[in-house]
Design an enzyme around this catalytic site. Structure first.
Site, PDB file in Angstrom:
ATOM      1  N   ARG A 118      -2.980  33.239  45.165  1.00 54.49           N
ATOM      2  CA  ARG A 118      -2.535  32.269  46.073  1.00 54.49           C
ATOM      3  C   ARG A 118      -1.616  33.150  46.913  1.00 54.49           C
ATOM      4  NH1 ARG A 118      -1.336  27.260  41.914  1.00 54.49           N
ATOM      5  NH2 ARG A 118      -3.558  26.356  41.832  1.00 54.49           N
ATOM      6  N   GLU A 174     -12.006  32.329  42.058  1.00 52.74           N
ATOM      7  CA  GLU A 174     -12.730  31.127  41.781  1.00 52.74           C
ATOM      8  C   GLU A 174     -14.098  31.227  40.706  1.00 52.74           C
ATOM      9  OE1 GLU A 174     -11.926  28.109  42.132  1.00 52.74           O
ATOM     10  OE2 GLU A 174     -10.435  28.242  43.474  1.00 52.74           O
ATOM     11  N   GLN A 201     -15.085  28.269  33.750  1.00 48.80           N
ATOM     12  CA  GLN A 201     -14.905  28.252  32.280  1.00 48.80           C
ATOM     13  C   GLN A 201     -14.172  29.078  31.591  1.00 48.80           C
ATOM     14  OE1 GLN A 201     -17.661  26.319  30.992  1.00 48.80           O
ATOM     15  NE2 GLN A 201     -19.395  26.274  32.593  1.00 48.80           N
ATOM     16  N   THR A 202     -12.902  29.449  32.453  1.00 50.15           N
ATOM     17  CA  THR A 202     -11.981  30.400  31.910  1.00 50.15           C
ATOM     18  C   THR A 202     -10.602  30.240  32.116  1.00 50.15           C
ATOM     19  OG1 THR A 202     -13.764  32.117  32.319  1.00 50.15           O
ATOM     20  CG2 THR A 202     -11.561  33.171  31.837  1.00 50.15           C
ATOM     21  N   LEU A 212     -14.243  38.590  29.834  1.00 50.86           N
ATOM     22  CA  LEU A 212     -14.272  37.309  30.503  1.00 50.86           C
ATOM     23  C   LEU A 212     -15.192  36.419  29.978  1.00 50.86           C
ATOM     24  CD1 LEU A 212     -13.066  38.071  34.167  1.00 50.86           C
ATOM     25  CD2 LEU A 212     -12.049  36.477  32.435  1.00 50.86           C
ATOM     26  N   TYR A 247     -19.259  24.052  44.392  1.00 45.08           N
ATOM     27  CA  TYR A 247     -17.663  23.944  44.275  1.00 45.08           C
ATOM     28  C   TYR A 247     -17.087  25.287  44.742  1.00 45.08           C
ATOM     29  CZ  TYR A 247     -13.206  24.277  41.898  1.00 45.08           C
ATOM     30  OH  TYR A 247     -11.809  24.818  41.929  1.00 45.08           O
ATOM     31  N   ASP A 288     -15.295  19.388  40.497  1.00 52.34           N
ATOM     32  CA  ASP A 288     -15.743  20.372  39.315  1.00 52.34           C
ATOM     33  C   ASP A 288     -15.249  19.207  37.989  1.00 52.34           C
ATOM     34  OD1 ASP A 288     -12.869  20.358  39.261  1.00 52.34           O
ATOM     35  OD2 ASP A 288     -12.939  22.789  38.923  1.00 52.34           O
ATOM     36  N   CYS A 343       1.565  11.558  32.420  1.00 52.53           N
ATOM     37  CA  CYS A 343       1.775  10.567  33.429  1.00 52.53           C
ATOM     38  C   CYS A 343       3.148  10.150  34.032  1.00 52.53           C
ATOM     39  CB  CYS A 343       1.108   9.151  32.875  1.00 52.53           C
ATOM     40  SG  CYS A 343      -0.828   9.238  32.836  1.00 52.53           S
TER      41      CYS A 343
HETATM   42 FE1  SF4 Z   1      -3.599  11.372  35.823  1.00 52.60          FE
HETATM   43 FE2  SF4 Z   1      -1.770   9.943  34.676  1.00 52.60          FE
HETATM   44 FE3  SF4 Z   1      -1.510  11.103  37.072  1.00 52.60          FE
HETATM   45 FE4  SF4 Z   1      -3.146   8.988  36.596  1.00 52.60          FE
HETATM   46  S1  SF4 Z   1      -0.887   8.897  36.372  1.00 52.60           S
HETATM   47  S2  SF4 Z   1      -3.482  10.903  37.861  1.00 52.60           S
HETATM   48  S3  SF4 Z   1      -3.892   9.373  34.751  1.00 52.60           S
HETATM   49  S4  SF4 Z   1      -1.725  12.047  35.075  1.00 52.60           S
END
Ligand code: SF4
Length: 363
Positions: free
Chosen positions: A26, A38, A43-44, A81, A121, A139, A200
């Site tokens: 980045r 990328e 898968q890694t 890898l 992707y 993805d 969340c």
């Molecule tokens: Fe994901 Fe939770 Fe954010 Fe909704 S609130 S995008 S479920 S982390």
């Protein structure tokens, strides 16, 4: 783009500016570095890629450097890898870039997408991040994030559901900083909206996340129960000569484990019937699993011409190696695990797969 999508887009961009992880790829807009990262990241885990990326870029700073290399050398920069087809495709693609575009990675999405190993992707990621083009990405991470944000309850393995994700992604990438927006989606999926127990409470878009608001986060994304992946049994020979060197074979570059050093392997146990099994290891590929039974042999017990002539061991270049040479070889995952299980001292680069490290530690 509807109102919910607009609010999410802006919130994610703002969050990404402050919260994104500093990663080597980045640090520049160089399309080659972004492309390599990328491909490595497929898968890694990021933590594994961090151990390979700088060394790879130092050796191959542009497509021309890779194009003039060969598969055997490339494999030593990729060994550990996994998913070696990625490396082989990148080698072919680098040659295409040299032949068709004088070594410059094309900034036309259709031209870039026509290169070997570049799927939708990778096209979206590289074109948006390196060239600020409004190219969408989908993805596993993006599917998970979208399925929760918009409470999409259809099976994410279905093409019709995946089309839905692409439609959303194409709408949302339009606007300022498409590359940063795509990276914000990747970053959210990698660090906050993770598969199990998403964070969340720290999520920048929870106010507008449909699954969070309706308390359905744990149910999403929905995937119908997977069919069990098939298992295949192989019998592998750890064969030493009178100097205690170990026999390994370099497989031709096509196919599974192509271009990598492997132990002699057999589908049938005939050769091994009177021998005692020394160890058993398993190795999971994406769509199948190998169970490898290991047996030790002295060269005097084997007729190399006859016993290595079977279908599984054809088109292989056989060489005996001192144990001290093994760390420099690009050895396939299953054979590496087998050699470690035989207590051979092989230096594994950090990140070469947690399972192998566990095995090395005797877990
Ligand atoms: Fe994901 Fe939770 Fe954010 Fe909704 S609130 S995008 S479920 S982390």
């Amino acid at each position: 783009m509807n109102d919910q999508e607009l609010v999410i887009r802006e919130a994610l961009l703002t969050w990404y500016q402050k919260a994104h992880r500093i990663l080597p790829w980045r640090q520049s807009k160089d399309p080659w570095q972004i492309w390599v990262s990328e491909i490595m990241l497929q898968q890694t885990r990021v933590s594994s890629v961090l151990n390979y990326f700088p060394r790879f870029i130092e050796r191959y700073p542009h497509p021309t450097a890779l194009a003039s290399s060969d598969e055997e050398e490339l494999n030593t920069y990729w060994a550990g890898l996994g998913y070696y087809a990625r490396a082989r495709n990148l080698l072919v693609a680098s040659k295409q870039v040299v032949d068709l575009y004088q070594g410059q990675i094309p900034n036309q999405p259709e031209q870039f997408a026509a290169l070997k190993g570049v799927g939708p992707y990778t096209k979206g990621a590289v074109m948006s991040i390196a060239f600020d083009l409004e190219e969408a990405i989908v993805d596993g991470n993006v599917m998970r994030v979208f399925s929760r944000l918009f409470a999409i309850k259809e099976d994410i393995a279905l093409p019709s559901t995946q089309q839905k994700f692409w439609d959303i992604s194409k709408r949302m990438v339009k606007g300022r900083n498409p590359g940063d927006f795509n990276q914000s989606l990747m970053e959210l999926g990698a660090t906050v909206c993770i598969p199990k127990n998403p964070n969340c409470l720290l999520c920048p878009v929870r106010e507008v996340c449909t699954a969070y608001q309706s308390q359905e986060v744990q149910k999403l994304p929905f995937k119908s129960p997977k069919s069990k992946i098939p298992e295949f049994e192989y019998y592998a020979m750890v064969l030493r000569d009178e100097k205690q060197r170990v026999l390994l074979g370099l497989r031709e570059s096509r196919g599974l484990l192509g271009g990598l050093w492997c132990l002699p392997m057999y589908q049938s146990s005939t050769l091994f019937d009177l021998k005692e099994e020394i160890a058993q290891i398993s190795h999971a590929f994406t769509h199948k699993k190998w169970i490898l039974h290991l047996y030790a042999f002295d060269q005097s017990e084997i007729d190399l011409k006859i016993d290595l002539s079977g279908e599984e061991n054809q088109r292989v270049r056989w060489t005996f190696f001192d144990e001290s040479q093994l760390s420099d070889l690009a050895i396939s995952g299953p054979s590496l695990k087998a050699l470690l299980a035989m207590n051979m001292k092989i230096k594994i680069r950090r990140g070469a797969g947690q399972k192998m490290l566990d095995l090395e530690k005797g877990k």
